[in-house]
Design a protein around this motif. Structure first.
Motif: not given
Length: 311
Positions: A100-115
């Protein structure tokens, strides 16, 4: 030549066995078509497609948080066109897919970031996982026109993980590897990885075998190379093997001997269909191409050797 329709075929089944219900006659014809379609790779099952690789996007900076799917950008212009593409920061963390992209500065990944959490770091958005068309069954070949070679189709993910677990290679792909199923579409479709990862805008054409729609589907159509009498004989075999709904309501057409007759008849018909189909696409005669037909298999690096030498 007029083609038989699905309705004409199952009605002809009813003419042979009037005691059969229309729904059961339709089911027998649908089953016959599915059995015939899966018998071989028919020429009418071949279709063209392409994967369109976008150019990498890495403008601005990103902030990522451990165990969170949210990503915040700074100086970025993220758009909904990036949904389905891959996102990564460095090489230590896995590659994620944007859902998903919530706007020009926001997006969502399919899994929680692991780094490790990081603020205002460099990132890249590009495509390396590709979802196949909805009618896909299997690849026949996939190629790179710009580099004049075909890509390998028989490499597994465990081999890629052995060669390049970090996916650090960014170059021209020469491997197509099944990865998983894309659950964002319904029903889920196979998703493939092209490796090494390309980050330039270019197409990857491919030929593939389709999984045809059943005849009772809204899009189901009898191919022009399939005669209705073949499906009729295949359906009548099933009719002759159906004992009836109950012991006191026997199917008068039931007879294993009659079923064997219909089977022998349609097998001869199918053999003729295969010969006719070979006139469209010859499959019974094959040449053993040298390894140079594939990408990176020779010092030449492309198909130029085959184009300038007799095989």
């Amino acid at each position: 030549m007029a083609l038989d329709t699905y309705g004409q075929i199952w009605n002809r089944v009813l003419l042979r066995c009037p005691e059969l219900s229309p729904l059961l006659a339709q089911d027998f014809v649908v089953n016959a078509f599915r059995r015939l379609a899966e018998k071989r790779r028919w020429s009418w099952l071949v279709k063209y497609g392409q994967f369109l690789a976008p150019a990498v996007y890495s403008t601005g900076l990103a902030t990522v948080t451990y165990n969170s799917t949210a990503v915040t950008g700074s100086g970025t212009t993220w758009t909904s066109a990036m949904i389905g593409r891959q996102f990564r920061v460095g090489l230590a963390a896995p590659i994620y897919t944007i859902t998903a992209v919530g706007g020009a500065t926001s997006l969502t990944l399919d899994f929680a970031f692991g780094g490790s959490s990081a603020a205002n770091v460099g990132y890249s958005i590009y495509q390396c996982f590709y979802t196949v068309p909805s009618d896909f069954h299997q690849f026949i070949c996939l190629w790179d026109p710009s580099f004049n070679w075909q890509l390998y189709l028989n490499v597994e993910q465990k081999e890629l993980n052995l060669w390049d677990a970090q996916r650090a290679n960014v170059s021209n792909p020469y491997v197509v590897s099944f990865r998983d199923y894309d659950s964002t579409v319904s029903p889920p479709l196979p998703r493939y990885e092209l490796w090494p990862h390309n980050q330039t805008q270019k197409p990857y054409p491919f030929l593939y075998e389709i999984r045809p729609a059943d005849l009772n589907d809204a899009t189901g159509v009898l191919p022009r190379y399939i005669r209705g009498d073949v499906l009729l004989e295949m359906a009548l075999e099933e009719v002759a093997l159906w004992p009836g709904p109950s012991a006191d309501k026997r199917n008068p057409y039931y007879s294993p001997q009659t079923a064997a007759y219909h089977r022998a008849k349609y097998e001869d018909m199918v053999n003729l269909l295969e010969l006719q189909d070979n006139n469209v696409w010859q499959q019974d005669l094959q040449y053993q191409y040298p390894a140079m037909a594939w990408a990176m298999a020779s010092p030449l690096g492309d198909a130029a050797f085959l184009q300038s030498h007799a095989v």
